[in-house]
Design an enzyme around this catalytic site. Structure first.
Site, PDB file in Angstrom:
ATOM      1  N   SER A 142       0.829  -1.196   0.000  1.00  0.00           N
ATOM      2  CA  SER A 142       0.000   0.000   0.000  1.00  0.00           C
ATOM      3  C   SER A 142       0.875   1.262   0.000  1.00  0.00           C
ATOM      4  CB  SER A 142      -0.974  -0.047   1.174  1.00  0.00           C
ATOM      5  OG  SER A 142      -1.968   0.944   1.052  1.00  0.00           O
ATOM      6  N   SER A 143       0.867   2.038   1.078  1.00  0.00           N
ATOM      7  CA  SER A 143       1.731   3.220   1.127  1.00  0.00           C
ATOM      8  C   SER A 143       3.198   2.825   0.977  1.00  0.00           C
ATOM      9  CB  SER A 143       1.510   3.966   2.454  1.00  0.00           C
ATOM     10  OG  SER A 143       2.213   5.188   2.475  1.00  0.00           O
TER      11      SER A 143
END
Length: 293
Positions: A142-143
């Site tokens: 994700s991030s």
């Protein structure tokens, strides 16, 4: 949407915390070098690790921590088994646990931001742990996957390869805020040339090779829209000079219903049919990609 993002990425991780128990614990390192934003450095060094080991930088998701990514992924216990690499788990300074993948500083070689701090951690490991500077790898979810893309563009001279799980293309989140609705919602579309130019803008004048890269995403991802997968393919095939036609397609790889498309020796993209944002990290596949198994 931002809070929905935080909620979604948190759910799956808590389900697997403790599932991949390592023999030891991560240790914090302070004062490791240039660190304008306050990124923390945590390291896992397996007992009996070889001299001049490889290094994996493993980056957590929003709401995550170094400890959570250590506990919730297999990299540390695989390091115990193989003894050939150590793992750095950076910890994001943002109150929401997200990485700065948007600022001009973080997107630019030696420009500052979270990215230069992570590179400082790599340099510390090379100097203090004898890490082989030609065998430095990066991965994240994700991030953390977004930061994998950022580092590939801004610091291609530091990393040999990367694997990004449920991220977005380099520069897709560029802007004034930590969250970019247009990119997250799949509304950012560029030509392959534009995406490639964006990567090349990260390190102006650089004419060396870029890290070989895997991108992974589920087709049912509603947090970071699956549209970003196709945009990422456009970006990195342009960077590597690969055609999008004539690629090698492997069905049910590495799991049933997942499709691996190999565009060339330095870039492949894995689409997970019906999988949402909580795509399971395929650590053994990643290590094979890195040449570590």
């Amino acid at each position: 949407m931002f809070h929905s993002f935080l909620k979604v990425v948190t759910l799956s991780v808590f389900a697997v915390v403790g599932a991949f128990a390592a023999a030891g614990q991560i240790q914090q390192v302070s004062n490791y070098g240039t660190n304008p934003t306050g990124v923390q450095m945590w390291v896992y060094r397996p007992s009996g690790v070889v001299a001049n080991p490889a290094l994996i930088v493993a980056m957590h998701y929003c709401t995550g921590t170094a400890q959570a990514y250590f506990s919730g992924t297999q990299y540390a216990n695989l390091a115990d088994q193989l003894k050939s690499f150590i793992v750095i788990y950076p910890d994001a300074p943002d109150s929401g646990g997200c990485w700065d993948v948007h600022s001009t500083g973080t997107l630019t070689h030696n420009g500052g931001g979270d990215s230069i701090a992570i590179v400082s951690q790599v340099k510390y490991a090379i100097t203090n742990y004898g890490v082989n500077a030609s065998r430095v790898y990066m991965t994240g979810t994700s991030s953390g996957a977004m930061m994998t893309n950022v580092l590939a563009g801004a610091y291609p001279d530091v990393f040999a390869a990367g694997a990004a799980f449920a991220g977005v293309p380099y520069g897709c989140f560029a802007g004034s805020g930590m969250w970019n609705n247009a990119c997250a919602n799949g509304q950012t579309t560029k030509t392959a040339q534009q995406w490639g130019d964006q990567v090349r803008s990260g390190y102006p004048g650089y004419n060396g090779t870029y890290p070989k890269l895997q991108i992974w995403q589920g087709t049912a991802d509603t947090t970071l829209n699956y549209h970003n997968f196709a945009e990422g393919v456009k970006q990195w095939t342009n960077v590597f000079g690969y055609s999008t036609t004539g690629a090698t397609v492997q069905t049910n790889s590495p799991l049933n219903g997942w499709t691996r498309t190999i565009y060339g020796p330095n870039f492949q993209a894995i689409s997970a049919q019906g999988v949402d944002h909580n795509i399971p990290v395929q650590a053994n596949d990643v290590l094979t990609w890195f040449g570590l198994r």
